[in-house]
Design a protein around this motif. Structure first.
Motif, PDB file in Angstrom:
ATOM      1  N   SER A 284       0.734  -1.050  -0.074  1.00  0.00           N
ATOM      2  CA  SER A 284      -0.054  -0.085   0.103  1.00  0.00           C
ATOM      3  C   SER A 284       0.835   1.078   0.068  1.00  0.00           C
ATOM      4  CB  SER A 284      -1.017   0.077   1.309  1.00  0.00           C
ATOM      5  OG  SER A 284      -1.743  -1.027   1.112  1.00  0.00           O
ATOM      6  N   GLY A 285       0.339   2.220  -0.714  1.00  0.00           N
ATOM      7  CA  GLY A 285       1.142   3.590  -0.740  1.00  0.00           C
ATOM      8  C   GLY A 285       0.273   4.584  -1.418  1.00  0.00           C
ATOM      9  N   ILE A 316       2.865  -0.706  -6.111  1.00  0.00           N
ATOM     10  CA  ILE A 316       2.321  -0.028  -4.898  1.00  0.00           C
ATOM     11  C   ILE A 316       0.824   0.174  -5.445  1.00  0.00           C
ATOM     12  CG2 ILE A 316       2.361   2.204  -3.529  1.00  0.00           C
ATOM     13  CD1 ILE A 316       4.795   0.349  -3.416  1.00  0.00           C
ATOM     14  N   TYR A 317      -0.264   0.157  -4.161  1.00  0.00           N
ATOM     15  CA  TYR A 317      -1.581   0.384  -4.652  1.00  0.00           C
ATOM     16  C   TYR A 317      -2.127   1.627  -3.696  1.00  0.00           C
ATOM     17  CZ  TYR A 317      -6.640  -0.100  -4.238  1.00  0.00           C
ATOM     18  OH  TYR A 317      -7.950  -0.111  -4.246  1.00  0.00           O
ATOM     19  N   ASP A 318      -2.611   2.593  -4.390  1.00  0.00           N
ATOM     20  CA  ASP A 318      -3.110   3.759  -4.103  1.00  0.00           C
ATOM     21  C   ASP A 318      -4.470   3.413  -3.657  1.00  0.00           C
ATOM     22  OD1 ASP A 318      -4.187   6.066  -3.299  1.00  0.00           O
ATOM     23  OD2 ASP A 318      -2.469   7.243  -4.304  1.00  0.00           O
ATOM     24  N   ILE A 323      -5.449   3.013  -8.025  1.00  0.00           N
ATOM     25  CA  ILE A 323      -4.461   2.567  -9.193  1.00  0.00           C
ATOM     26  C   ILE A 323      -3.240   1.722  -8.477  1.00  0.00           C
ATOM     27  CG2 ILE A 323      -3.151   4.889  -8.510  1.00  0.00           C
ATOM     28  CD1 ILE A 323      -2.856   5.051 -11.518  1.00  0.00           C
ATOM     29  N   TYR A 324      -2.838   0.836  -9.247  1.00  0.00           N
ATOM     30  CA  TYR A 324      -1.438   0.031  -8.881  1.00  0.00           C
ATOM     31  C   TYR A 324      -0.386   0.797  -9.815  1.00  0.00           C
ATOM     32  CZ  TYR A 324      -4.886  -3.154  -6.966  1.00  0.00           C
ATOM     33  OH  TYR A 324      -5.983  -3.667  -6.090  1.00  0.00           O
ATOM     34  N   PHE A 325       0.727   0.780  -9.336  1.00  0.00           N
ATOM     35  CA  PHE A 325       1.757   1.735 -10.087  1.00  0.00           C
ATOM     36  C   PHE A 325       3.004   0.757  -9.456  1.00  0.00           C
ATOM     37  CE2 PHE A 325       1.157   4.196  -6.676  1.00  0.00           C
ATOM     38  CZ  PHE A 325       2.452   4.635  -6.219  1.00  0.00           C
TER      39      PHE A 325
END
Length: 344
Positions: A284-285, A316-318, A323-325
């Protein structure tokens, strides 16, 4: 709901009528088998038990006929050896008893005394001295035979004086026979027994009496019906199957009438499964405020995670931006989570 659950329920709904009918038939068949399988069984068993016991004895005693300081005249004494001068008479007694329930028997018996003179175990002289016979009813009897031992000895001596055999043997054989018939505990019975005894002359002017006693048990066998538990495991299995198939029939009927596949987004369910599968490579982020100008959008979360692994990066998932990036060499690689109801 999980994707596998959705797929399973969808398949069941397509054939729920057929499945319900099959389960109902199986439930009914198992239930019928349960109710028609007897819980108990009757079997024929043979039971052997004691009907009656019997015991008998042939014994003897001497009768005192000569006055003496030891016994009164007429007294019956039991001694290991008898002097002819004091006890010239011998009384032989045959006793027999039957013990059982409701014994009703008729007895026939006889006692026979035979004196003999033998040579090398072969009898040269054999004469019946006395026989007594009698009958009675009941469960027991006692019969007596009185023998004049002096007279018997005189007869044997007369024969000995005539024959003058070497290595001779003399004595008196006593045979008691019992025959009985009737009922014991209402059951017909019949039997016979023989008892043997003897009078021997170990020394001149002395004699000895011996006899045997025997006993036995008579049994009867009857066939009777025995009820015992049966088919317990089979009945348990049939009942369990009947209940199981009944529950399955109800379950398929509920699925067929209540489950609505169109209320679920299958793509959303598939994405959830994919997200759980890839969760160990995702953290997570927050998406950076300033983003690089070069961006690459991946077609699926799986593609993004595989690219991150190849570049030794972590996805990282916001959760706010959905969004995943990950960033690599100034390039933003990302996958945008589709909102529920959104069409690609």
């Amino acid at each position: 709901m999980e994707l596998w659950e959705y797929n399973l329920l969808s398949r069941v709904k397509r054939v729920w009528v057929l499945l319900t009918v099959i389960f109902l038939i199986l439930s009914a068949a198992s239930g019928y088998g349960y109710y028609t399988t007897p819980p108990i069984q009757d079997s024929k068993v043979k039971i052997t038990s004691t009907l009656y016991t019997w015991s008998g004895e042939l014994e003897g005693r001497g009768v005192v006929l000569k006055p003496n300081p030891l016994w009164e005249v007429g007294k019956k004494v039991e001694l290991p050896i008898y002097p002819l001068s004091i006890t010239p008479l011998a009384e032989v007694e045959l006793k027999f008893n039957v013990t059982g329930k409701d014994v009703r028997l008729q007895f026939e018996r006889d006692i026979k005394a035979v004196y003999y003179l033998s040579y090398e175990d072969k009898r040269v002289i054999e004469e019946v001295y006395k026989v007594i016979s009698n009958t009675s009813v009941g469960s027991c009897f006692s019969e007596h035979l009185t023998l004049d031992v002096n007279d018997i000895f005189d007869r044997i001596e007369e024969a000995r004086n005539v024959l003058r055999l070497p290595r001779e043997k003399i004595g008196v054989e006593i045979i008691g026979k019992v025959r009985y018939s009737g009922t014991v505990d209402g059951k017909p019975v019949k039997g016979s027994q023989e008892f043997k005894g003897s009078i021997s002359f170990p020394y001149e002017a002395f004699y000895m009496i011996s006899g045997e006693n025997k006993n036995g048990t008579e049994t009867f066998t009857e066939t009777t019906s025995k009820t015992s538990p049966a088919n317990q495991k089979k009945r348990t299995v049939l009942l369990s199957l009947s209940l199981l198939f009944g529950v399955l029939a109800v379950g398929t009927a509920i699925i067929g009438t209540k489950f609505k596949p169109n209320l679920y987004d299958i793509q959303e369910l598939a994405f959830r499964r994919e997200r759980r599968k890839l969760s160990k490579w995702i953290s997570s982020g927050k998406l950076p405020t300033i983003l690089p100008s070069e961006k690459v959008e991946l077609a699926s979360l799986t593609d993004l995670v595989e690219a991150a692994i190849d570049m030794n990066k972590r996805v990282i998932y916001d959760s706010e931006e959905h969004i995943y990036f990950f960033l690599s060499e100034g390039v933003l690689y990302y996958f945008k989570e589709r909102s529920i109801g959104e069409k690609k």
